[in-house]
Design a protein around this motif. Sequence first.
Motif, short mmCIF file in Angstrom:
data_model
loop_
_atom_site.label_atom_id
_atom_site.label_comp_id
_atom_site.label_asym_id
_atom_site.label_seq_id
_atom_site.Cartn_x
_atom_site.Cartn_y
_atom_site.Cartn_z
N ASP A 76 0.80 -1.23 0.00
CA ASP A 76 0.00 0.00 0.00
C ASP A 76 0.83 1.28 0.00
O ASP A 76 0.30 2.36 0.17
CB ASP A 76 -0.94 0.01 1.21
CG ASP A 76 -2.05 -1.02 1.06
OD1 ASP A 76 -2.41 -1.32 -0.08
OD2 ASP A 76 -2.54 -1.52 2.09
N THR A 77 2.16 1.15 -0.18
CA THR A 77 2.99 2.34 -0.27
C THR A 77 2.57 3.18 -1.47
O THR A 77 2.26 2.65 -2.54
CB THR A 77 4.47 1.93 -0.44
OG1 THR A 77 4.81 0.97 0.54
CG2 THR A 77 5.38 3.14 -0.33
N LYS A 78 2.54 4.50 -1.29
CA LYS A 78 2.21 5.37 -2.42
C LYS A 78 3.38 5.33 -3.40
O LYS A 78 4.49 5.77 -3.10
CB LYS A 78 1.97 6.80 -1.95
CG LYS A 78 1.48 7.73 -3.05
CD LYS A 78 1.17 9.11 -2.53
CE LYS A 78 0.66 10.01 -3.65
NZ LYS A 78 0.37 11.39 -3.17
N LYS A 309 -0.40 12.39 6.49
CA LYS A 309 -0.73 12.23 5.08
C LYS A 309 -2.01 11.41 4.92
O LYS A 309 -2.36 10.59 5.78
CB LYS A 309 0.43 11.55 4.35
CG LYS A 309 1.63 12.45 4.16
CD LYS A 309 2.71 11.76 3.37
CE LYS A 309 3.79 12.75 2.98
NZ LYS A 309 3.34 13.71 1.97
N GLN A 310 -2.71 11.63 3.81
CA GLN A 310 -4.00 10.98 3.59
C GLN A 310 -3.89 9.47 3.63
O GLN A 310 -4.81 8.77 4.06
CB GLN A 310 -4.60 11.44 2.26
CG GLN A 310 -5.05 12.89 2.26
CD GLN A 310 -5.70 13.28 0.95
OE1 GLN A 310 -5.63 12.56 -0.04
NE2 GLN A 310 -6.34 14.44 0.93
N GLN A 311 -2.77 8.93 3.16
CA GLN A 311 -2.62 7.48 3.09
C GLN A 311 -2.17 6.86 4.41
O GLN A 311 -2.01 5.65 4.50
CB GLN A 311 -1.65 7.09 1.98
CG GLN A 311 -0.21 7.53 2.20
CD GLN A 311 0.09 8.89 1.61
OE1 GLN A 311 -0.80 9.69 1.42
NE2 GLN A 311 1.35 9.14 1.31
N GLN A 340 4.36 7.74 10.98
CA GLN A 340 3.39 8.51 10.21
C GLN A 340 2.77 9.66 11.00
O GLN A 340 2.00 10.44 10.47
CB GLN A 340 2.29 7.59 9.69
CG GLN A 340 2.82 6.48 8.81
CD GLN A 340 1.73 5.58 8.28
OE1 GLN A 340 1.18 5.81 7.21
NE2 GLN A 340 1.41 4.55 9.03
#
Length: 404
Positions: A76-78, A309-311, A340
Amino acid sequence: MSKPYQPPQAPQNLPLNEPWALFGGISPEQFMTRYWHKKPLLVRAAIPAFSLANQSGKPLASPISTLELMNLARQDTKSRLIKANPWRFDSGPFAKKSIPSLSKADWTLLLQGMEAHHRSAANILSWFRFIPDARLDDLMISIAGLGGGVGPHFDSYDVFLIQMSGRRQWRISEQKDLSLSPNLPLKILHNFQAEQEWILEPGDMLYLPPHIAHDGVALDAGCQTWSVGFRSPSFKELLQEGLWRLAESLEDIPELEKKFADPMQKATACAEQLPEELIAQLKVKLSALKLDQIDRFLPGITAYLSEPKQQALFDGPSNPLSPKRFTARLATRKLVPSPQTRILSHQKQVFCNGEEVSKDQSKEVTLAWQTLSANKSLISRDTKALQEGSLYKAYLAGWLVFED
């Protein structure tokens, strides 16, 4: 065989007026005065460990291997995959077969927010804490095949480009023409005219202020560049967020629940106009609220800048400690923010992940948060005072974790 480089955690009290190898023998204070937001700086052997290891015949490899980066890109890393000839890009997560092998050319894999996924990335960010935390964005890693890059472009923020593996050729320009090529999926400069050119080896670093045109091309397969980026929110963004949070805070003022009344209102021939009496009373309320003073906006803006961050995803402990055991462990083990988590302060107020965690807290809890905000770690023997309150709740939410 090369061994991975292990970036150290920076000390809490950075020597701001002493020479640093990271900046070519000048101090952080001198760097900020001469270069920050002003002009580029190339630093050879910014991380001396690489050149020292080469001299001893035991070269260093990147702290994060190619395999690890590929595996993270499948999670799931951006992440983004960019290919040239022709230009195209895709967003992750990626299937295993969709990521090119190192034997292929002209591709780049970008992974954002790596400080949340690897301790080495978080340690490198700690080197830059002489710059306000509110400005820090994240650490991005690019890994590329031979010839890989993202094309000539410019950024609207400051960035430190640290070479961690392989070589990369950088060409930069202070050109004023920043128009983009039409009909491309990437923001590539239409007319890039290089003015300076260097080849960076592992351990070298290039700092670029905003709007410096640049183009980086990998000269070796598996080339890794670590980018420490800093955000520059617009005044529109900051004021909108500050006003929105300020409006929310008005709910805590009972006086504003009173209804508008105008017993002195006279008959008017201009019924369509906003009443002068309403305007006059609003002026009085606004003056009392001091909405024209910046201090009323700054808490909301600080809360906004502390949002993760959104993620970002937070998992609380699978077997949470009781309040009593939590504070007992706090006496012997460091409590630190999750990678995070963002913590910022405005004077004595502390904001964590968008919330004011010091509000309505005991003196002991507030002091603990202030220590966490300043030092990014906490050990405390004031066990009983910390058993309840926002510090323990942040631990349960996964915002704070005990250091391994």
